[in-house]
Structures are given as structure tokens and as C-alpha cells.
Design an enzyme around this catalytic site. Structure first.
Site, PDB file in Angstrom:
ATOM      1  N   ASN A  13     -52.839 -18.983 -52.643  1.00  0.00           N
ATOM      2  CA  ASN A  13     -51.606 -19.533 -52.589  1.00  0.00           C
ATOM      3  C   ASN A  13     -50.807 -18.103 -52.642  1.00  0.00           C
ATOM      4  O   ASN A  13     -50.665 -17.628 -53.000  1.00  0.00           O
ATOM      5  CB  ASN A  13     -51.300 -20.521 -53.781  1.00  0.00           C
ATOM      6  CG  ASN A  13     -49.625 -20.930 -54.031  1.00  0.00           C
ATOM      7  OD1 ASN A  13     -49.179 -20.573 -52.286  1.00  0.00           O
ATOM      8  ND2 ASN A  13     -48.956 -21.340 -54.818  1.00  0.00           N
ATOM      9  N   TRP A  14     -50.046 -17.629 -50.898  1.00  0.00           N
ATOM     10  CA  TRP A  14     -49.592 -16.973 -51.311  1.00  0.00           C
ATOM     11  C   TRP A  14     -48.223 -17.285 -51.427  1.00  0.00           C
ATOM     12  O   TRP A  14     -47.154 -16.056 -52.031  1.00  0.00           O
ATOM     13  CB  TRP A  14     -49.932 -16.091 -49.395  1.00  0.00           C
ATOM     14  CG  TRP A  14     -50.952 -15.378 -49.573  1.00  0.00           C
ATOM     15  CD1 TRP A  14     -51.612 -15.202 -50.297  1.00  0.00           C
ATOM     16  CD2 TRP A  14     -51.233 -14.979 -48.352  1.00  0.00           C
ATOM     17  NE1 TRP A  14     -53.403 -14.625 -49.958  1.00  0.00           N
ATOM     18  CE2 TRP A  14     -52.703 -14.104 -48.219  1.00  0.00           C
ATOM     19  CE3 TRP A  14     -51.205 -14.262 -47.081  1.00  0.00           C
ATOM     20  CZ2 TRP A  14     -53.739 -14.075 -47.325  1.00  0.00           C
ATOM     21  CZ3 TRP A  14     -51.980 -13.995 -46.033  1.00  0.00           C
ATOM     22  CH2 TRP A  14     -52.462 -13.768 -46.276  1.00  0.00           C
ATOM     23  N   LYS A  15     -48.208 -17.884 -51.952  1.00  0.00           N
ATOM     24  CA  LYS A  15     -46.543 -18.118 -51.799  1.00  0.00           C
ATOM     25  C   LYS A  15     -45.366 -17.838 -50.946  1.00  0.00           C
ATOM     26  O   LYS A  15     -45.811 -17.464 -49.340  1.00  0.00           O
ATOM     27  CB  LYS A  15     -45.518 -17.733 -53.400  1.00  0.00           C
ATOM     28  CG  LYS A  15     -47.220 -18.436 -54.228  1.00  0.00           C
ATOM     29  CD  LYS A  15     -46.754 -18.607 -55.831  1.00  0.00           C
ATOM     30  CE  LYS A  15     -48.032 -19.024 -56.913  1.00  0.00           C
ATOM     31  NZ  LYS A  15     -47.439 -19.280 -57.967  1.00  0.00           N
ATOM     32  N   HIS A  98     -46.585 -28.522 -55.238  1.00  0.00           N
ATOM     33  CA  HIS A  98     -46.775 -27.564 -56.357  1.00  0.00           C
ATOM     34  C   HIS A  98     -45.410 -27.913 -56.929  1.00  0.00           C
ATOM     35  O   HIS A  98     -44.496 -28.109 -57.084  1.00  0.00           O
ATOM     36  CB  HIS A  98     -46.306 -26.956 -55.896  1.00  0.00           C
ATOM     37  CG  HIS A  98     -47.060 -25.361 -56.109  1.00  0.00           C
ATOM     38  ND1 HIS A  98     -46.497 -24.318 -56.912  1.00  0.00           N
ATOM     39  CD2 HIS A  98     -48.428 -24.557 -56.354  1.00  0.00           C
ATOM     40  CE1 HIS A  98     -46.766 -23.082 -57.597  1.00  0.00           C
ATOM     41  NE2 HIS A  98     -48.218 -23.237 -57.148  1.00  0.00           N
ATOM     42  N   GLU A 100     -43.789 -25.798 -58.450  1.00  0.00           N
ATOM     43  CA  GLU A 100     -42.873 -25.013 -57.925  1.00  0.00           C
ATOM     44  C   GLU A 100     -42.134 -25.536 -57.209  1.00  0.00           C
ATOM     45  O   GLU A 100     -40.662 -25.893 -57.028  1.00  0.00           O
ATOM     46  CB  GLU A 100     -43.204 -23.787 -57.450  1.00  0.00           C
ATOM     47  CG  GLU A 100     -43.155 -22.042 -58.290  1.00  0.00           C
ATOM     48  CD  GLU A 100     -44.619 -21.436 -57.959  1.00  0.00           C
ATOM     49  OE1 GLU A 100     -44.218 -20.852 -56.922  1.00  0.00           O
ATOM     50  OE2 GLU A 100     -44.972 -21.110 -59.215  1.00  0.00           O
ATOM     51  N   GLU A 170     -52.969 -27.213 -62.447  1.00  0.00           N
ATOM     52  CA  GLU A 170     -52.382 -26.311 -62.919  1.00  0.00           C
ATOM     53  C   GLU A 170     -51.354 -26.278 -64.103  1.00  0.00           C
ATOM     54  O   GLU A 170     -49.910 -27.023 -63.455  1.00  0.00           O
ATOM     55  CB  GLU A 170     -51.668 -25.786 -61.741  1.00  0.00           C
ATOM     56  CG  GLU A 170     -52.345 -25.207 -60.280  1.00  0.00           C
ATOM     57  CD  GLU A 170     -51.963 -24.443 -59.236  1.00  0.00           C
ATOM     58  OE1 GLU A 170     -52.674 -23.392 -58.970  1.00  0.00           O
ATOM     59  OE2 GLU A 170     -50.568 -25.155 -58.761  1.00  0.00           O
ATOM     60  N   GLY A 176     -48.018 -17.934 -63.048  1.00  0.00           N
ATOM     61  CA  GLY A 176     -47.741 -16.853 -63.175  1.00  0.00           C
ATOM     62  C   GLY A 176     -47.450 -15.905 -64.263  1.00  0.00           C
ATOM     63  O   GLY A 176     -46.658 -15.359 -64.100  1.00  0.00           O
ATOM     64  N   SER A 216     -52.793 -18.397 -63.486  1.00  0.00           N
ATOM     65  CA  SER A 216     -53.336 -17.287 -63.966  1.00  0.00           C
ATOM     66  C   SER A 216     -54.508 -16.845 -64.047  1.00  0.00           C
ATOM     67  O   SER A 216     -54.925 -16.482 -64.906  1.00  0.00           O
ATOM     68  CB  SER A 216     -52.766 -16.997 -65.502  1.00  0.00           C
ATOM     69  OG  SER A 216     -51.567 -17.026 -65.244  1.00  0.00           O
ATOM     70  N   GLY A 237     -52.706 -17.792 -57.584  1.00  0.00           N
ATOM     71  CA  GLY A 237     -51.425 -17.402 -56.769  1.00  0.00           C
ATOM     72  C   GLY A 237     -51.440 -15.503 -56.137  1.00  0.00           C
ATOM     73  O   GLY A 237     -51.833 -14.779 -55.506  1.00  0.00           O
ATOM     74  N   GLY A 238     -51.063 -15.153 -57.133  1.00  0.00           N
ATOM     75  CA  GLY A 238     -50.613 -13.991 -57.905  1.00  0.00           C
ATOM     76  C   GLY A 238     -52.224 -12.799 -57.759  1.00  0.00           C
ATOM     77  O   GLY A 238     -51.968 -12.432 -56.425  1.00  0.00           O
TER      78      GLY A 238
HETATM   79  P1  PGA Z   1     -51.347 -17.758 -60.719  1.00  0.00           P
HETATM   80  O1  PGA Z   1     -50.528 -19.202 -59.224  1.00  0.00           O
HETATM   81  O2  PGA Z   1     -52.529 -17.668 -60.236  1.00  0.00           O
HETATM   82  O3  PGA Z   1     -50.310 -16.276 -59.819  1.00  0.00           O
HETATM   83  O4  PGA Z   1     -50.670 -18.479 -61.928  1.00  0.00           O
HETATM   84  C1  PGA Z   1     -50.613 -20.215 -59.107  1.00  0.00           C
HETATM   85  C2  PGA Z   1     -50.652 -21.078 -58.197  1.00  0.00           C
HETATM   86  O5  PGA Z   1     -48.984 -21.045 -58.579  1.00  0.00           O
HETATM   87  O6  PGA Z   1     -50.733 -21.294 -57.665  1.00  0.00           O
END
Ligand code: PGA
Length: 263
Positions: A13-15, A98, A100, A170, A176, A216, A237-238
């Protein structure tokens, strides 16, 4: 699940990261690194990169998708993107719900339910995200929150539709933050979700829905998560932004470790 279905699924997930040039560079760098991988690899790129990434990834193991869409088929919704536009650009799947999107943009379960419906109609595979906040976990409300998210987001679908869905658990407190759920906590929660799905839609359908963990995830922690009985893959994500780090996650779960013990 049969063997084919037990291949781990790793979703990036590149956001809101990566320009076209950065996307191209990533795919160029990552393709040779995952050449031996025994995993299904999905990348949710920004809208602007979908068409180019889908074209570039055509003969690679990467499946390209989006991170959001609107629930309407089209219309006067300035700034929104429709599912059929994603399909047109080459997306095969879409992340929906998601945390966010829920937290920053106020999306609720009913809206997410309508988006999933639209995704099915357009032929996009939905990846539904669910998860509790830290306050909810501390108040021992995790199971109630997840049950509500699952029942409201998945309301009205038949078992055939549900069998083509993916779900990512999640925990919001792990996204994050560098604070990953332990494999035991993740497994316990995944087990709850699997049981809940089985109660609502039957064990056969519940067994067909891949349950991914996200929050994470790092190359060092990926294998211990995927080794858990009810964790079928990861949403990253990250650590998915760097080709070497993402490839190392993919390769670390492609080893026989853990997979052989599952049935
Ligand atoms: P993260 O993000 O791996 O940076 O914690 C995961 C996500 O939001 O899907």
C-alpha cells in the site's frame, strides 16, 4: 484451503507516495528481486500511476490496484474516481475502508459497503480493511468493533461474491507506528474474524477469504506472522516503498517456513 490457495498474498500500500518516474524505477528494481518468489504480489499505487504501472507490470508477477474509489458508477462528484475508471486504467483490485480513509475522510461502514458492491459490479477485487483503535483494544472492545465492521461492510453479499474478497486486519495502533501486533495477538484476532465469517456465511466461504495482517510489518517480522494458521498474507505500507525491503518481505514468506505446517 487447497495448496494453490495457501500461497501467501503480499500487498503493498503505497499511500500518497511515488511519482510516475519513482513507480517505474520501483518496478524495474523489484521484478528481478522477486523472480523466485512463491507468493501473490499486489501493489496498490496512487491513481496517477495505475495506467503506467499496469502496463509496465503486464509480464511480471505484480498485480496493480488502487487504494480507494467512489461508490457511484459515475456522476457529478468532483475529485472522485469511479471503479470503472480504475478498471479502464488496468487496476485489478482496490483497497476499501482503510483506517486512514475512515479516520481522516470520515468514511463509515455503510459507505464502504456500497463501495464494495460497486467494486464487485465493476469486476474489481475488493480488499476490505478492518481494525480497532488503541482505546477500543484497551477497553476490550476489539471483537465487537471487528464484528460490527464485518457485518456492516459485508451486508447483502452472497457467498460467491464473498469468496472473491480479501480482508486485511489492521489494528489502527499498529499502522505507521512501528508497533506491530505480536504474531500471537494477530493470530488470535484473525481466528476471531475467521470464526465470525464462518458463523455468518459458513465455514466454506470463510475458508476462501484470504485474511491479511497489516500494521508495521517489516522484513524481519513477516515470516512469523505468515506462519500463523489464520494469517494468509500481509498488507505492507512503509516497508513496501523501497524495492529491496518489499522484495525481502515477499521472499521471506516465500520460504517453506510456516507454510508446511498449515493445512
Ligand atoms: P504500515 O502501513 O505498514 O506503514 O504500518 C500499513 C497500512 O496502512 O496498510
Amino acid at each position: 484451503m487447497d495448496d494453490a490457495e495457501r500461497i501467501p498474498i503480499i500487498v503493498a500500500n503505497w499511500k500518497m507516495y511515488k511519482t510516475l518516474a519513482e513507480t517505474e524505477q520501483f518496478i524495474d528494481n523489484a521484478v528481478p528481486l522477486v523472480a523466485q518468489a512463491h507468493a501473490r504480489i499486489y501493489i496498490a499505487v496512487p491513481f496517477t500511476a495505475i495506467a503506467a504501472a499496469a502496463e509496465q507490470a503486464a509480464d511480471t508477477p505484480f498485480v496493480i490496484g488502487a487504494q480507494n474509489m467512489n461508490d457511484a458508477s459515475e456522476g457529478a462528484f468532483t475529485g472522485e474516481v469511479a471503479g470503472k475508471m480504475l478498471v479502464d486504467a488496468g487496476a485489478k483490485f482496490v483497497i476499501l475502508g482503510h483506517s486512514e480513509r475512515r479516520r481522516i475522510f470520515g468514511e463509515d461502514n455503510a459507505f464502504i459497503n456500497r463501495k464494495i458492491k460497486r467494486a464487485f459490479e465493476e469486476g474489481l477485487q475488493p480488499l476490505l480493511c478492518i481494525g480497532e483503535t488503541l482505546a477500543e483494544r484497551e477497553a476490550r472492545e476489539t471483537e465487537d468493533v471487528l464484528a460490527t465492521q464485518l457485518s456492516e461492510c459485508l451486508k447483502g453479499f452472497d457467498t460467491e461474491e464473498l469468496a472473491s474478497l480479501m480482508i486485511a486486519y489492521e489494528p489502527v495502533w499498529a499502522i505507521g507506528t512501528g508497533r506491530m501486533a505480536t504474531p500471537e495477538i494477530a493470530q488470535e484476532t484473525h481466528y476471531f474474524c475467521r470464526e465470525y465469517l464462518a458463523q455468518q456465511w459458513g465455514p466454506e466461504t470463510a475458508g476462501k477469504i484470504p485474511l491479511l495482517y497489516g500494521g508495521s510489518v517489516r522484513p524481519e517480522t513477516a515470516p512469523s506472522l505468515v506462519a500463523q494458521a489464520d494469517i494468509d498474507g500481509l498488507l505492507v505500507g512503509g516497508a513496501s516503498l523501497d524495492a529491496a525491503s518489499f522484495a525481502s518481505i515477499v521472499n521471506s514468506v516465500s520460504q517453506p517456513i510456516g507454510l508446511d505446517e498449515k493445512n
